[in-house]
Every structure is written in C-alpha cells, then in structure tokens.
Design a protein around this motif. Structure first.
Motif, PDB file in Angstrom:
ATOM      1  N   LEU A 221      -0.471   3.227  15.379  1.00 12.82           N
ATOM      2  CA  LEU A 221      -0.731   2.227  14.483  1.00 12.82           C
ATOM      3  C   LEU A 221       0.708   1.409  13.995  1.00 12.82           C
ATOM      4  CD1 LEU A 221      -2.647   4.309  11.790  1.00 12.82           C
ATOM      5  CD2 LEU A 221      -3.510   2.199  12.996  1.00 12.82           C
ATOM      6  N   VAL A 222       1.980   2.175  14.062  1.00  9.16           N
ATOM      7  CA  VAL A 222       3.126   1.687  13.489  1.00  9.16           C
ATOM      8  C   VAL A 222       3.684   0.839  14.852  1.00  9.16           C
ATOM      9  CG1 VAL A 222       5.806   1.950  13.202  1.00  9.16           C
ATOM     10  CG2 VAL A 222       4.094   3.246  12.193  1.00  9.16           C
ATOM     11  N   LEU A 223       3.519   0.967  15.815  1.00  6.29           N
ATOM     12  CA  LEU A 223       4.084   0.166  17.028  1.00  6.29           C
ATOM     13  C   LEU A 223       3.444  -1.053  17.216  1.00  6.29           C
ATOM     14  CD1 LEU A 223       5.907   0.030  19.691  1.00  6.29           C
ATOM     15  CD2 LEU A 223       4.011   1.020  20.756  1.00  6.29           C
ATOM     16  N   SER A 234      -4.303  -7.015   9.900  1.00  5.03           N
ATOM     17  CA  SER A 234      -4.580  -6.576   8.433  1.00  5.03           C
ATOM     18  C   SER A 234      -5.132  -5.250   8.258  1.00  5.03           C
ATOM     19  CB  SER A 234      -5.412  -7.499   7.611  1.00  5.03           C
ATOM     20  OG  SER A 234      -4.709  -8.745   7.843  1.00  5.03           O
ATOM     21  N   GLU A 235      -6.098  -5.049   8.993  1.00  9.61           N
ATOM     22  CA  GLU A 235      -7.072  -3.785   8.906  1.00  9.61           C
ATOM     23  C   GLU A 235      -5.690  -2.365   9.280  1.00  9.61           C
ATOM     24  OE1 GLU A 235     -10.137  -1.118  11.850  1.00  9.61           O
ATOM     25  OE2 GLU A 235     -10.354  -3.282  11.493  1.00  9.61           O
ATOM     26  N   TRP A 236      -5.154  -2.582  10.250  1.00 12.99           N
ATOM     27  CA  TRP A 236      -4.234  -1.588  10.847  1.00 12.99           C
ATOM     28  C   TRP A 236      -3.274  -1.304   9.962  1.00 12.99           C
ATOM     29  CZ3 TRP A 236      -3.134  -0.014  16.344  1.00 12.99           C
ATOM     30  CH2 TRP A 236      -4.297   0.017  17.044  1.00 12.99           C
ATOM     31  N   LYS A 237      -2.772  -2.440   9.108  1.00 19.16           N
ATOM     32  CA  LYS A 237      -1.747  -2.131   7.708  1.00 19.16           C
ATOM     33  C   LYS A 237      -2.326  -1.375   6.792  1.00 19.16           C
ATOM     34  CE  LYS A 237       0.983  -6.427   8.973  1.00 19.16           C
ATOM     35  NZ  LYS A 237       1.377  -7.939   8.261  1.00 19.16           N
ATOM     36  N   ASN A 239      -4.690   0.774   6.892  1.00 18.20           N
ATOM     37  CA  ASN A 239      -4.933   2.065   7.719  1.00 18.20           C
ATOM     38  C   ASN A 239      -3.668   2.799   7.456  1.00 18.20           C
ATOM     39  OD1 ASN A 239      -6.999   0.926  10.311  1.00 18.20           O
ATOM     40  ND2 ASN A 239      -7.491   1.950   8.507  1.00 18.20           N
ATOM     41  N   LEU A 240      -2.221   2.048   7.499  1.00 17.22           N
ATOM     42  CA  LEU A 240      -0.879   2.670   7.410  1.00 17.22           C
ATOM     43  C   LEU A 240      -0.706   3.163   6.005  1.00 17.22           C
ATOM     44  CD1 LEU A 240       1.323   0.486   9.673  1.00 17.22           C
ATOM     45  CD2 LEU A 240       0.836   2.853   9.902  1.00 17.22           C
ATOM     46  N   LEU A 241      -0.956   2.227   4.981  1.00 14.53           N
ATOM     47  CA  LEU A 241      -1.075   2.582   3.683  1.00 14.53           C
ATOM     48  C   LEU A 241      -1.941   3.758   3.379  1.00 14.53           C
ATOM     49  CD1 LEU A 241      -0.776  -0.737   2.295  1.00 14.53           C
ATOM     50  CD2 LEU A 241       0.931   0.582   2.412  1.00 14.53           C
ATOM     51  N   GLN A 242      -3.065   3.807   3.843  1.00 13.67           N
ATOM     52  CA  GLN A 242      -4.127   4.669   3.769  1.00 13.67           C
ATOM     53  C   GLN A 242      -3.631   6.277   4.175  1.00 13.67           C
ATOM     54  OE1 GLN A 242      -7.787   4.160   5.916  1.00 13.67           O
ATOM     55  NE2 GLN A 242      -7.935   6.546   6.322  1.00 13.67           N
ATOM     56  N   LEU A 243      -3.019   6.232   5.343  1.00 18.56           N
ATOM     57  CA  LEU A 243      -2.805   7.496   5.805  1.00 18.56           C
ATOM     58  C   LEU A 243      -1.434   8.126   5.329  1.00 18.56           C
ATOM     59  CD1 LEU A 243      -3.255   7.297   9.594  1.00 18.56           C
ATOM     60  CD2 LEU A 243      -4.667   8.345   7.952  1.00 18.56           C
ATOM     61  N   SER A 244      -0.640   7.117   4.855  1.00 13.90           N
ATOM     62  CA  SER A 244       0.615   7.432   4.276  1.00 13.90           C
ATOM     63  C   SER A 244       0.439   8.172   2.785  1.00 13.90           C
ATOM     64  CB  SER A 244       1.518   6.409   3.733  1.00 13.90           C
ATOM     65  OG  SER A 244       1.852   5.603   4.972  1.00 13.90           O
ATOM     66  N   HIS A 245      -0.695   7.681   1.996  1.00 14.71           N
ATOM     67  CA  HIS A 245      -0.753   8.164   0.839  1.00 14.71           C
ATOM     68  C   HIS A 245      -1.716   9.274   0.993  1.00 14.71           C
ATOM     69  CE1 HIS A 245       0.932   5.127  -1.889  1.00 14.71           C
ATOM     70  NE2 HIS A 245       0.173   4.057  -0.980  1.00 14.71           N
ATOM     71  N   VAL A 246      -2.454   9.517   2.041  1.00 13.09           N
ATOM     72  CA  VAL A 246      -3.062  10.926   2.176  1.00 13.09           C
ATOM     73  C   VAL A 246      -2.190  12.062   2.410  1.00 13.09           C
ATOM     74  CG1 VAL A 246      -4.522  12.001   3.769  1.00 13.09           C
ATOM     75  CG2 VAL A 246      -5.261   9.872   3.009  1.00 13.09           C
ATOM     76  N   TRP A 290       8.336   3.379   7.959  1.00 16.78           N
ATOM     77  CA  TRP A 290       7.953   2.005   8.799  1.00 16.78           C
ATOM     78  C   TRP A 290       6.607   1.558   8.146  1.00 16.78           C
ATOM     79  CZ3 TRP A 290      11.631   0.474  11.068  1.00 16.78           C
ATOM     80  CH2 TRP A 290      12.416   1.193  12.272  1.00 16.78           C
ATOM     81  N   ALA A 291       5.706   2.263   7.425  1.00 16.52           N
ATOM     82  CA  ALA A 291       4.527   1.863   6.876  1.00 16.52           C
ATOM     83  C   ALA A 291       5.132   0.884   5.654  1.00 16.52           C
ATOM     84  CB  ALA A 291       3.713   2.699   6.499  1.00 16.52           C
ATOM     85  N   GLY A 292       5.997   1.538   4.818  1.00 19.09           N
ATOM     86  CA  GLY A 292       6.285   0.655   3.958  1.00 19.09           C
ATOM     87  C   GLY A 292       7.264  -0.451   4.335  1.00 19.09           C
TER      88      GLY A 292
END
Length: 475
Positions: A221-223, A234-237, A239-246, A290-292
């Motif tokens: 995801l990050v790469l 946009s969808e992968w971004k 997902n990055l926020l989603q998993l970070s908060h989880v 990286w997600a941030g």
C-alpha cells in the motif's frame, strides 16, 4: 592491566557507545559494499535460483547448499523440505529487485522477473481469488484451501509483484496486484475496518492480529499508493488511513505508548501481562508516518513523532550502541536481537534523522553493530538472531526459510543507502526499468520523496533500456 588503564577504557567505551559520540554516518558506499559483498553471494549462488529459474527453494543450509539427507545440516529440519512457500518466493524476488535498483545490473532484474513469473503462473488462484500460499513439492500441488490462508501471507505474496511494478510499471503485473488487493479487502474486511487474520469457517474464532493490518501497508500500500492511476490511488489512500486508525484503536496502548501483536482479550495490550517486540512497534510507526505524509493527515504525523521520541531511546542500549529486541511482560528489556527487528529500528531512526537530526546520533554505532555481528562473513547473509550478552549468533536456525529470506536484509540495505547518502549530502542514485523515459520524471526513491537532479537512459549489452535517476533533498 593497571587500574588507571582499566578506568580509562571503561570511560572511553561508555563515551564511544553513547549517542552523542556517534554523529558520523558512513556514506552509501558502505551499504553498496554490504549489498555486494555480504548479501548477494548468498542469493546469487546457483542453489538459490531454482530449477527452473524463479522456482526458488524456500530453505537452504547456512553454507548456501541445498539440504542433502546424506550429509544433513543441523539447522534444517526435514519438515521444511517438501514445501515451497509463497512468502519466501515473493521476498526473494523483492531482494533481486533491490539489487537491481541499487546497481543497475540487469541480471538481477532477470532473476526478479523469473520469480514474479513463477508466482503469477502458479500461485495466483484464478478460480477462488487471492493466492495459494504453499506448494507441496511431492505432489506438485498448491494450497491450502482459501479459509486457511492468512491475510499476512497474502500481503507478502504481493510484496515482490508490487516492487516489480514500482521498478517497471508493468501493466499486466498491476492487474494481478489489484485483483489480489481487492480480494483481501473484500474477503478479510469487517464492518469496523479491521482485516481478519483468516476467512471465517466453522469452528474458527475471529483473531485480531496487528500484522493482518500492518503488513498490507509495508508490502504494497505505502509503496504503490502514490504512483497508481485513479481511481485506485484514492482508494488505496483511504485504505492507508483505515488501517492506521485500526492499528491505533485496537492494538496501541496509550498508557505504555506501545503496539501489541494481538487484541483478542484485554490483557493482550497491557505490558504488565504481555510482551511486545520493538520491530512491530518501529514498523507500525514507520508505516503510519508514511500514511500521514501520503494523505496529508497531520494527526498521524504528530502521533508517530510523539511515539518515536519514546520508542527509539527506549530501544537503544547505551553499553553496546545497539538495539534491544523488545520488552518482556512486565517491562524488562529483551537484550537479544532478531535480524528483522534490528532492521526496522535502523530504518525508522534513519528515516527520522532525515528531518530531525537528533536521531543521527543513534545510527553510526547501530549500523556498526549490524556489520560486525549480524553478517555471516564466510557464507553471506545475516544471522537470524544475536545473543544480547555474548553478541554471538543466538541459534542454529537457518538463514533462509519461509519467513527469513532476502526481504528485511535487502530493504535494510536500500534504506541504509538512501539515508546515508542524504545525511552525507550526496546524491541518491537508483535504477528503474520503465518501458520509456516518461515515468522516470515522476519516479520516487522507494518510500521517500526527493528532487530529481538527472535522468540518464542506460542500455545494457542485450539492448534492454533502463533509467538511472539521481535524487537530492530526499525526505
């Protein structure tokens, strides 16, 4: 030895090992030497390449040989010999990609592509979706059934393909990446946004696992999120926020300022009851950071900065200028060191040093410890673990098996090179194999951002085109 001399040596060693002394960081040349002299000999031996090329064996003896029952090596057990693992195939393919990325030698890209082709032709489950994770070599069959495949295994199944797409922009490979990624989030997803460890099946309880979330981020995801076409980007971004908060909501303890590997019962995230390693903590902070940056979420950046300021000094052992492995239940420091945990701490500290120079003071001694104690100077690669008291290899476990392959040691070399070049105010030079020179104009130096100084088209002896891209201001 005279008392005065002993006192001097004690003081000297204490000062030398302290962060304040360790400002000097060797340049990227040292990391290229490590790649070429320490790592690649283990992975370019004929025994590593597979028959056919790309069907990489998942386990070998520490002297690079394949297991021979007539002369067995003690580090390999017979239970491991009759299977080939997707995780190992993918990680080894990634390693060859890093070797190409750093050297521009097309032979390594050939090895990588052979591994990627083998995965796509054999492990892709084009009936059920996702990927098979294990090959039974005796029966030449792939399995297990979908409900027994873990989210973590599928994530690492995408590692090699994702790095290959990053290097080449191969659209056919991207098609398979997107298919498997969608399968993971569709089948393993829950209403809360958490990804399950395994698919639901009769008799199984739902396991809350940190790595089911985290390894989606660091494997692909990050790469790829910054370089994908829309609407996937946009969808992968999201997902990055989603998993970070989880990860923060379920696996993080504000009281201890630590992440824990499971969250199935309250005691799983309490340090008084449960141990935790510094590797998953460092990687979680690295990925959330990286997600941030990718999404512009300043709260995630603040979270990682605040927690890294606690984690890095907590993990650093002044007496040896090296990293600890983690914390035991109750909070005692685990002095023993796992290769991947050590690599993750180096990578987090090095990345932070690019923007906060105070972290530089940890790097020189930590890097030196890695080169001195982790490297097998006779046969190559790095040992899986080091005894924190004697600094000797901790066990006779193999240097190559399903979960110890080229991935962590090669990523460590790539990140070490990028960080060292930038900290020494030297250019970062990386190689790509784009179909034309246009994608090179938006190339990224791995997870990082940087200013492109030059793009040079390079042709090898067989007429294959690649791009030599030089960056500065890498962050």
């Amino acid at each position: 030895m005279k008392l005065a001399t002993k006192v001097f040596l004690v003081i000297f060693c204490a000062v030398f090992a302290s962060p304040a002394w360790s400002q000097f960081v060797p340049s990227g040349t040292r990391w290229l030497e490590h790649l070429n002299d320490d790592l690649l000999p283990f992975w370019t031996a004929e025994t590593a390449l597979g028959r056919p090329l790309g069907a990489f064996p998942s386990i070998r003896c520490n002297d690079r040989t394949l297991y021979d029952a007539r002369r067995p090596c003690p580090e390999v057990t017979s239970s491991s010999l009759h299977q080939r693992f997707l995780v190992a195939l993918s990680r080894q393919s990634y390693g060859y990609g890093v070797a190409y990325h750093l050297t521009g030698k097309s032979l390594y890209l050939t090895y990588m592509k052979a591994g990627i082709d083998f995965i796509r032709q054999n492990a892709m489950d084009r009936v059920n979706g996702g990927m098979a994770t294990t090959q039974n070599l005796a029966k030449d069959s792939w399995g297990p059934s979908p409900e027994l495949r873990t989210a973590q295994q599928l994530a690492y199944g995408l590692l090699g393909m994702s790095f290959y797409y990053y290097l080449t922009r191969d659209e056919d490979v991207l098609h398979d990446i997107l298919a498997v990624k969608d399968y993971i989030f569709d089948k393993y997803g829950t209403p809360t946004g958490m990804l399950r460890w395994q698919l639901p099946y009769k008799g199984a309880r739902e396991e809350r696992s940190l790595v089911a979330q985290l390894d989606q981020m660091n494997s692909y995801l990050v790469l790829l999120a910054p370089i994908l076409p829309e609407p996937a980007q946009s969808e992968w971004k999201r997902n990055l926020l989603q998993l970070s908060h989880v990860m923060i909501d379920l696996f993080y303890s504000p009281a201890d300022k630590l992440f824990f590997n499971n969250a199935n019962q309250p005691t799983d995230t309490i340090l008084a009851n449960t141990s935790t390693d510094f590797g998953h903590n460092a990687k979680a902070l690295w990925m959330i950071r990286w997600a941030g940056l990718i999404t512009g979420d300043v709260e995630l950046l603040k979270f990682t900065r605040d927690n890294a300021q606690t984690l890095i000094p907590r993990a650093y052992i002044m007496s040896c200028g090296c990293w600890a492995g983690g914390l035991l239940a109750g909070g005692a420091l685990d002095l023993d060191k796992s290769w991947w945990v050590y690599a993750e701490l180096d990578q987090l500290a090095g990345t932070l040093a690019l923007v906060e120079p105070s972290y530089t003071r940890y790097l020189s001694s930590a890097y030196n410890y890695w080169f001195t104690y982790f490297v097998d100077k006779q046969y190559g690669e790095v040992w899986g673990a080091i005894n924190g008291r004697t600094h000797a290899p901790l066990s006779q476990s193999p240097k190559e098996w399903e979960w110890k392959n080229a991935y962590h040691s090669f990523e460590h070399a790539l990140v070490g090179y990028i960080v060292a070049q930038q900290l020494n105010d030297k250019p970062v030079t990386l190689y790509y194999a784009f179909p034309n020179d246009e994608p090179a104009k938006s190339a990224k130096p791995y997870f990082y951002s940087g200013s492109i100084v030059s793009i040079e088209a390079v042709m090898d002896s067989e007429g294959r085109r690649s791009q030599k891209v030089t960056f500065d201001n890498v962050r």
